[in-house]
Structure formats: structure tokens, C-alpha cells
Design an enzyme around this catalytic site. Structure first.
Site, mmCIF file in Angstrom:
data_model
loop_
_atom_site.group_PDB
_atom_site.id
_atom_site.type_symbol
_atom_site.label_atom_id
_atom_site.label_comp_id
_atom_site.label_asym_id
_atom_site.label_seq_id
_atom_site.Cartn_x
_atom_site.Cartn_y
_atom_site.Cartn_z
ATOM 1 C CG HIS A 183 31.732 6.890 14.149
ATOM 2 N ND1 HIS A 183 30.749 6.749 15.124
ATOM 3 C CD2 HIS A 183 31.078 7.158 12.991
ATOM 4 C CE1 HIS A 183 29.563 6.929 14.560
ATOM 5 N NE2 HIS A 183 29.728 7.173 13.276
ATOM 6 C CB CYS A 279 30.844 9.079 21.161
ATOM 7 S SG CYS A 279 32.050 7.941 20.532
HETATM 8 N N1 ARG Z 1 25.332 3.691 18.779
HETATM 9 C C1 ARG Z 1 25.942 4.801 18.108
HETATM 10 C C2 ARG Z 1 26.157 4.458 16.644
HETATM 11 O O1 ARG Z 1 26.440 3.317 16.353
HETATM 12 C C3 ARG Z 1 27.231 5.169 18.771
HETATM 13 C C4 ARG Z 1 27.864 6.401 18.195
HETATM 14 C C5 ARG Z 1 29.225 6.685 18.715
HETATM 15 N N2 ARG Z 1 29.679 7.935 18.264
HETATM 16 C C6 ARG Z 1 30.919 8.244 17.881
HETATM 17 N N3 ARG Z 1 31.191 9.475 17.599
HETATM 18 N N4 ARG Z 1 31.843 7.334 17.705
HETATM 19 O O2 ARG Z 1 26.053 5.287 15.768
#
Ligand code: ARG
Length: 296
Positions: A183, A279
Site C-alpha cells: 500500500h 493503517c
Molecule cells: N492485513 C491488512 C491487509 O493486508 C493490512 C492492511 C494495512 N493497511 C494499510 N493501510 N497499509 O490488507
């Protein structure tokens, strides 16, 4: 007549004029139940819910020093709901609701939809065929003139034109090439006073050139791999305050040299799912605006 309380007299307060508001989800049902990013591998059911709760509460306390926080109830079957940054992207009372890439997170969409509906936001859907993972992959520059938008592992480049249409904003695509930084908010953070933190190796050459064309060398805070893997770029920045996971002494000094106030909060339990401070929150620029205007 709406049953919601009317909290705002005027439609939209300018961003900087009020305390910012964030959406968080308590970690009562948080767990690592599946593997959809490299951080989760080897960590299934390895996190402590008790320690996660303590860490989340410390983050909540640090954030409420400088911001207001709204809460969404966690829901069974959606252990990643704590990562509210992925609920969608909100701006001027409109939410572009996420359309998750992985089936494992798609049930969250209805839960977040209900919360935004009840809070009076206008919701716009991004089609399933063009996944979009919300603020995790879409970050406004601090002056609001452009939207940095990640694509590759999760969000598709094809979803970006919906964002530019919704807000009539320039969307700047950034291609993510390292699966650990899946992300945009894991490897890039626009900061106040036109600084930016980023981990260069997470981007392809032209995306890196785009970032560096926008931020002159004096405004670049380049993150090395050890700090990047501590989620150093995953920051909540409100004025001079930067809330983030534990980072190196060197980076703390560097941020302080640029006059930032660094507030470390250990978030090791959430790193096991591939997330940290940023996050765990979603910015709400216009909390309950829709409620106020539709009831007047
Ligand atoms: N386990 C989640 C996923 O893989 C973690 C999300 C992390 N969120 C972020 N905004 N980077 O989607």
C-alpha cells in the site's frame, strides 16, 4: 426527520481551522487469520489480542491529544477491520468506498458502508473490476492540490480516474514494486510544511522521479530499509506531531531536526498483519457534514 444529532451548523469547515477527525476500529476481533501480504506469512494466529489492545489504546490516547476520533464497531469475520485506512477515501463529505482486491477483506465493505451511511456521508462505489483500497493507497498532498495514488499490488491504476472525477483533483499515479510495501501508506508520507518521507526502493524509476520532481532535496526524508520495515513511513502527521511505530534514533533525530514532534507508539502486534499507525486510522475531513446538511 433524521434521528442523528445535528453537530455542524455550517456545511464545511476549512481543514486547518478545526481539530482533525479520524476513524478507528477497536481491535476486539483483530487477528491474523489469513495471508494476503508477506508480513502475515508465518504470523497466522501469532498475535496477542491483549497486547494488541494495549498498543491500540496507546495509539488512541496519543491521537486524541491532537485530534478527535470516531469509532466503528468491529465485526465477526473481518479481523483486518482495525485497518480503517482501507475503508475508503473521504474528502468534502464524499466517500469513495474501497473495493478490496482480496476476497478475505471484501466483507468489510458492507460494514464500512453502513457506518458512513449512518454518519451521513455521500458514498460512491468503485467497481469490483477495478480494486481500490482507500486511503491506504491514496494520500492527498498537504495543500490538497494533488492526490498521490498507489497502484500495483492492491489498487489498480484503472481505479484512479474515478478519484479524479469525484473530486476534480489531479491524481498522480505511483507504481509500487516491492510486495512488502503493498500500500502507498507503507512507503510514502506527505508531511506538513511540504516535507515527504519515502522508501525509494518501493517505487519504479518513473514514480520515484515523479516524487523527486515534486519535493526538492531539502524536503526529502529518505527512509532506509531497516526503518522502512519498521513501518517508519506509516505515520499520522498532524501539524508538527508525527505518531508512528518505534523507529531508529537516527530517524527520530532527523525528524526533530526538521522541527517535528515525534510520538512513538509500539505497534508490533499490528506489524504481524502488515500495518502500523497510519493503517489504523482514516482521516475524516468533514465528519457528519451530510447529516447536518440533510437535516437542515
Ligand atoms: N492485513 C491488512 C491487509 O493486508 C493490512 C492492511 C494495512 N493497511 C494499510 N493501510 N497499509 O490488507
Amino acid at each position: 426527520m433524521s434521528t442523528q444529532p445535528i453537530e455542524l451548523a455550517a456545511p464545511l469547515a476549512p481543514l486547518a481551522a478545526s481539530r482533525p477527525t479520524y476513524l478507528m476500529c477497536p481491535p476486539r476481533l483483530y487477528d491474523v487469520n489469513y495471508v494476503i501480504n508477506p508480513w502475515m506469512a508465518g504470523n497466522v494466529h501469532s498475535s496477542s489480542r491483549e497486547r494488541a489492545a494495549q498498543q491500540w489504546h496507546r495509539l488512541y490516547e496519543a491521537l486524541t491529544e491532537v485530534a478527535d476520533v470516531e469509532l466503528v464497531e468491529p465485526q465477526p469475520g473481518s479481523p483486518d477491520m482495525v485497518f480503517t485506512a482501507n475503508a475508503g477515501l473521504e474528502h468534502h463529505g464524499i466517500v469513495a468506498l474501497s473495493s478490496f482486491f482480496h476476497a478475505e477483506r471484501q466483507a468489510e465493505e458492507q460494514h464500512f458502508r453502513h457506518w458512513f451511511q449512518d454518519a451521513g456521508y455521500t458514498i460512491l462505489d468503485i467497481p469490483r473490476e477495478t480494486p481500490f483500497e482507500g486511503e491506504g493507497d491514496a494520500l492527498f498532498s498537504t495543500d490538497g492540490t494533488r492526490l498521490w495514488a498507489g497502484h500495483g499490488p492492491r489498487t489498480t491504476a484503472a481505479s484512479h480516474h474515478y478519484l479524479s472525477k469525484i473530486w476534480n483533483v489531479e491524481v498522480v499515479p505511483l507504481h509500487l514494486i516491492d510486495p512488502r510495501f503493498y500500500h502507498l501508506d507503507t512507503c510514502f508520507a506527505p508531511l506538513e510544511n511540504n516535507y515527504a518521507m519515502y522508501y525509494p526502493q518501493a517505487f519504479d524509476a518513473s514514480s520515484l522521479a515523479t516524487i523527486e520532481a515534486f519535493y526538492p532535496p531539502s524536503k526529502r526524508i529518505i527512509i532506509n530499509e531497516p526503518d522502512a520495515t519498521r513501518f517508519a513511513c506509516n505515520v499520522i502527521n498532524i501539524d508538527r506531531t508525527i505518531i508512528l511505530n518505534d523507529i531508529s534514533r537516527e530517524l527520530t533525530d532527523q525528524l526533530e531536526d526538521h522541527c517535528f514532534h515525534v510520538v512513538p507508539v509500539s505497534l508490533s502486534e499490528f506489524l504481524k498483519a502488515g500495518g502500523a499507525a497510519k493503517c489504523l486510522v482514516m482521516r475524516l475531513s468533514a465528519a457528519k457534514v451530510g447529516t447536518a446538511t440533510s437535516s437542515s
